[in-house]
Design a protein around this motif. Sequence first.
Motif, PDB file in Angstrom:
ATOM      1  N   ALA A 240       0.707  -1.228  -0.115  1.00  0.00           N
ATOM      2  CA  ALA A 240       0.038   0.108  -0.040  1.00  0.00           C
ATOM      3  C   ALA A 240       0.683   1.055  -0.185  1.00  0.00           C
ATOM      4  O   ALA A 240       0.210   2.471  -0.558  1.00  0.00           O
ATOM      5  CB  ALA A 240      -0.952   0.058   1.434  1.00  0.00           C
ATOM      6  N   MET A 241       1.844   1.284   0.573  1.00  0.00           N
ATOM      7  CA  MET A 241       3.072   2.236   1.067  1.00  0.00           C
ATOM      8  C   MET A 241       3.595   3.057  -0.749  1.00  0.00           C
ATOM      9  O   MET A 241       3.692   4.339  -0.933  1.00  0.00           O
ATOM     10  CB  MET A 241       4.210   2.026   1.758  1.00  0.00           C
ATOM     11  CG  MET A 241       4.671   3.288   2.249  1.00  0.00           C
ATOM     12  SD  MET A 241       5.692   3.150   3.341  1.00  0.00           S
ATOM     13  CE  MET A 241       6.675   1.788   2.947  1.00  0.00           C
ATOM     14  N   PHE A 242       3.973   1.730  -1.113  1.00  0.00           N
ATOM     15  CA  PHE A 242       4.503   1.463  -2.130  1.00  0.00           C
ATOM     16  C   PHE A 242       3.548   2.387  -3.277  1.00  0.00           C
ATOM     17  O   PHE A 242       3.666   3.332  -4.713  1.00  0.00           O
ATOM     18  CB  PHE A 242       5.169   0.024  -3.026  1.00  0.00           C
ATOM     19  CG  PHE A 242       5.144   0.532  -4.337  1.00  0.00           C
ATOM     20  CD1 PHE A 242       6.636   1.099  -5.045  1.00  0.00           C
ATOM     21  CD2 PHE A 242       4.623   0.142  -5.705  1.00  0.00           C
ATOM     22  CE1 PHE A 242       7.691   0.307  -5.857  1.00  0.00           C
ATOM     23  CE2 PHE A 242       5.074  -0.268  -6.519  1.00  0.00           C
ATOM     24  CZ  PHE A 242       6.112   0.274  -7.297  1.00  0.00           C
TER      25      PHE A 242
ATOM     26  N   GLN B 205       2.713  10.159  -7.498  1.00  0.00           N
ATOM     27  CA  GLN B 205       3.642  10.598  -8.341  1.00  0.00           C
ATOM     28  C   GLN B 205       2.826  10.581  -9.597  1.00  0.00           C
ATOM     29  O   GLN B 205       2.841  11.923 -10.629  1.00  0.00           O
ATOM     30  CB  GLN B 205       4.550   9.680  -8.915  1.00  0.00           C
ATOM     31  CG  GLN B 205       5.824   9.763  -7.517  1.00  0.00           C
ATOM     32  CD  GLN B 205       6.767  11.449  -7.393  1.00  0.00           C
ATOM     33  OE1 GLN B 205       6.307  11.974  -8.568  1.00  0.00           O
ATOM     34  NE2 GLN B 205       6.626  11.760  -6.135  1.00  0.00           N
ATOM     35  N   MET B 206       1.849  10.101 -10.165  1.00  0.00           N
ATOM     36  CA  MET B 206       0.765  10.426 -10.970  1.00  0.00           C
ATOM     37  C   MET B 206      -0.391  11.371 -11.116  1.00  0.00           C
ATOM     38  O   MET B 206      -0.258  11.513 -12.603  1.00  0.00           O
ATOM     39  CB  MET B 206       0.176   8.533 -11.064  1.00  0.00           C
ATOM     40  CG  MET B 206       1.004   8.014 -11.615  1.00  0.00           C
ATOM     41  SD  MET B 206      -0.267   6.056 -11.792  1.00  0.00           S
ATOM     42  CE  MET B 206      -1.802   6.692 -12.371  1.00  0.00           C
ATOM     43  N   THR B 207       0.024  11.758  -9.941  1.00  0.00           N
ATOM     44  CA  THR B 207      -1.350  12.689 -10.209  1.00  0.00           C
ATOM     45  C   THR B 207      -0.531  13.888  -9.665  1.00  0.00           C
ATOM     46  O   THR B 207      -1.513  15.087  -9.539  1.00  0.00           O
ATOM     47  CB  THR B 207      -2.430  12.615  -9.125  1.00  0.00           C
ATOM     48  OG1 THR B 207      -1.559  12.153  -7.879  1.00  0.00           O
ATOM     49  CG2 THR B 207      -3.527  11.215  -9.661  1.00  0.00           C
ATOM     50  N   THR B 208       1.008  13.923  -9.643  1.00  0.00           N
ATOM     51  CA  THR B 208       1.522  15.063  -8.523  1.00  0.00           C
ATOM     52  C   THR B 208       0.814  17.068  -9.815  1.00  0.00           C
ATOM     53  O   THR B 208       0.904  17.501  -9.335  1.00  0.00           O
ATOM     54  CB  THR B 208       2.812  15.075  -9.253  1.00  0.00           C
ATOM     55  OG1 THR B 208       3.438  14.026  -7.972  1.00  0.00           O
ATOM     56  CG2 THR B 208       3.992  16.408  -9.269  1.00  0.00           C
TER      57      THR B 208
ATOM     58  N   TRP C 153      -6.594  16.516   0.112  1.00  0.00           N
ATOM     59  CA  TRP C 153      -7.844  15.463  -0.306  1.00  0.00           C
ATOM     60  C   TRP C 153      -7.564  15.161  -1.764  1.00  0.00           C
ATOM     61  O   TRP C 153      -7.664  13.699  -0.971  1.00  0.00           O
ATOM     62  CB  TRP C 153      -8.822  16.798  -1.445  1.00  0.00           C
ATOM     63  CG  TRP C 153      -9.886  15.883  -2.042  1.00  0.00           C
ATOM     64  CD1 TRP C 153     -11.079  15.703  -1.345  1.00  0.00           C
ATOM     65  CD2 TRP C 153     -10.211  15.243  -3.221  1.00  0.00           C
ATOM     66  NE1 TRP C 153     -12.163  14.617  -2.251  1.00  0.00           N
ATOM     67  CE2 TRP C 153     -11.362  14.610  -2.996  1.00  0.00           C
ATOM     68  CE3 TRP C 153      -9.486  15.332  -4.204  1.00  0.00           C
ATOM     69  CZ2 TRP C 153     -11.417  13.998  -4.806  1.00  0.00           C
ATOM     70  CZ3 TRP C 153      -9.553  14.654  -5.943  1.00  0.00           C
ATOM     71  CH2 TRP C 153     -11.173  13.847  -5.992  1.00  0.00           C
ATOM     72  N   ARG C 154      -6.523  15.187  -2.460  1.00  0.00           N
ATOM     73  CA  ARG C 154      -6.031  13.829  -3.423  1.00  0.00           C
ATOM     74  C   ARG C 154      -4.954  13.156  -2.799  1.00  0.00           C
ATOM     75  O   ARG C 154      -4.660  12.182  -3.538  1.00  0.00           O
ATOM     76  CB  ARG C 154      -4.487  14.662  -4.616  1.00  0.00           C
ATOM     77  CG  ARG C 154      -4.288  13.791  -5.720  1.00  0.00           C
ATOM     78  CD  ARG C 154      -4.067  14.897  -6.854  1.00  0.00           C
ATOM     79  NE  ARG C 154      -5.423  15.614  -7.376  1.00  0.00           N
ATOM     80  CZ  ARG C 154      -5.396  16.530  -8.269  1.00  0.00           C
ATOM     81  NH1 ARG C 154      -4.164  17.474  -7.846  1.00  0.00           N
ATOM     82  NH2 ARG C 154      -6.134  17.462  -8.776  1.00  0.00           N
ATOM     83  N   SER C 155      -4.067  13.594  -1.525  1.00  0.00           N
ATOM     84  CA  SER C 155      -3.110  12.511  -0.785  1.00  0.00           C
ATOM     85  C   SER C 155      -4.119  11.683   0.328  1.00  0.00           C
ATOM     86  O   SER C 155      -3.674  10.497  -0.144  1.00  0.00           O
ATOM     87  CB  SER C 155      -2.522  13.869   0.336  1.00  0.00           C
ATOM     88  OG  SER C 155      -2.005  12.978   1.263  1.00  0.00           O
ATOM     89  N   MET C 156      -5.590  12.299   0.856  1.00  0.00           N
ATOM     90  CA  MET C 156      -6.294  11.156   0.968  1.00  0.00           C
ATOM     91  C   MET C 156      -7.154  10.228   0.334  1.00  0.00           C
ATOM     92  O   MET C 156      -6.828   9.369   0.541  1.00  0.00           O
ATOM     93  CB  MET C 156      -7.424  12.415   1.731  1.00  0.00           C
ATOM     94  CG  MET C 156      -6.762  12.497   3.315  1.00  0.00           C
ATOM     95  SD  MET C 156      -8.411  12.892   3.897  1.00  0.00           S
ATOM     96  CE  MET C 156      -8.899  14.402   2.762  1.00  0.00           C
ATOM     97  N   LEU C 157      -7.174  11.063  -1.270  1.00  0.00           N
ATOM     98  CA  LEU C 157      -7.547   9.900  -2.526  1.00  0.00           C
ATOM     99  C   LEU C 157      -6.595   8.575  -2.701  1.00  0.00           C
ATOM    100  O   LEU C 157      -6.941   8.039  -2.326  1.00  0.00           O
ATOM    101  CB  LEU C 157      -8.382  10.416  -3.395  1.00  0.00           C
ATOM    102  CG  LEU C 157      -9.162   9.618  -4.212  1.00  0.00           C
ATOM    103  CD1 LEU C 157     -10.381   9.583  -3.643  1.00  0.00           C
ATOM    104  CD2 LEU C 157      -9.353  10.961  -5.421  1.00  0.00           C
ATOM    105  N   THR C 158      -5.646   9.271  -2.949  1.00  0.00           N
ATOM    106  CA  THR C 158      -4.544   8.487  -3.004  1.00  0.00           C
ATOM    107  C   THR C 158      -3.997   7.385  -2.525  1.00  0.00           C
ATOM    108  O   THR C 158      -4.204   6.217  -2.343  1.00  0.00           O
ATOM    109  CB  THR C 158      -2.853   8.679  -3.758  1.00  0.00           C
ATOM    110  OG1 THR C 158      -2.724  10.000  -3.075  1.00  0.00           O
ATOM    111  CG2 THR C 158      -3.141   9.713  -4.595  1.00  0.00           C
TER     112      THR C 158
END
Length: 108
Positions: A42-44, A51-54, A71-76
């Motif tokens: 999960a961490m990987f 990186q994909m959504t940066t 929000w994006r951090s929590m989603l990923t």
Amino acid sequence: MNGIDKASLINGRKDLQLADALTKVSPEAQKKTRAKAQEFEAMFLNSMFSQMTTGVKGEGPFGDTTGTGVWRSMLTDEYSKSFAKSGGIGISNDVFRTLILQQANRAA
């Protein structure tokens, strides 16, 4: 499963070395090891998804605002946990196998 222990299957194939190692490691340790291997995957995946959504910019309420990053951090993070829990990309199986073999060697 015709006498084959599901825990000793790696990527759908019988692993005799793992099957032997599993007999030397307690079920509690196996459960903890499986959970840690899944956390590692999960961490990987979280790192990969991040990186994909940066560079992704959007419009509307989740566009380029100050809250978008959180929000994006929590989603990923949730995506990565979900992917890993449902089988992931196979990293956790290999990590689990390696850790169990190491534990069995220490027990021997």
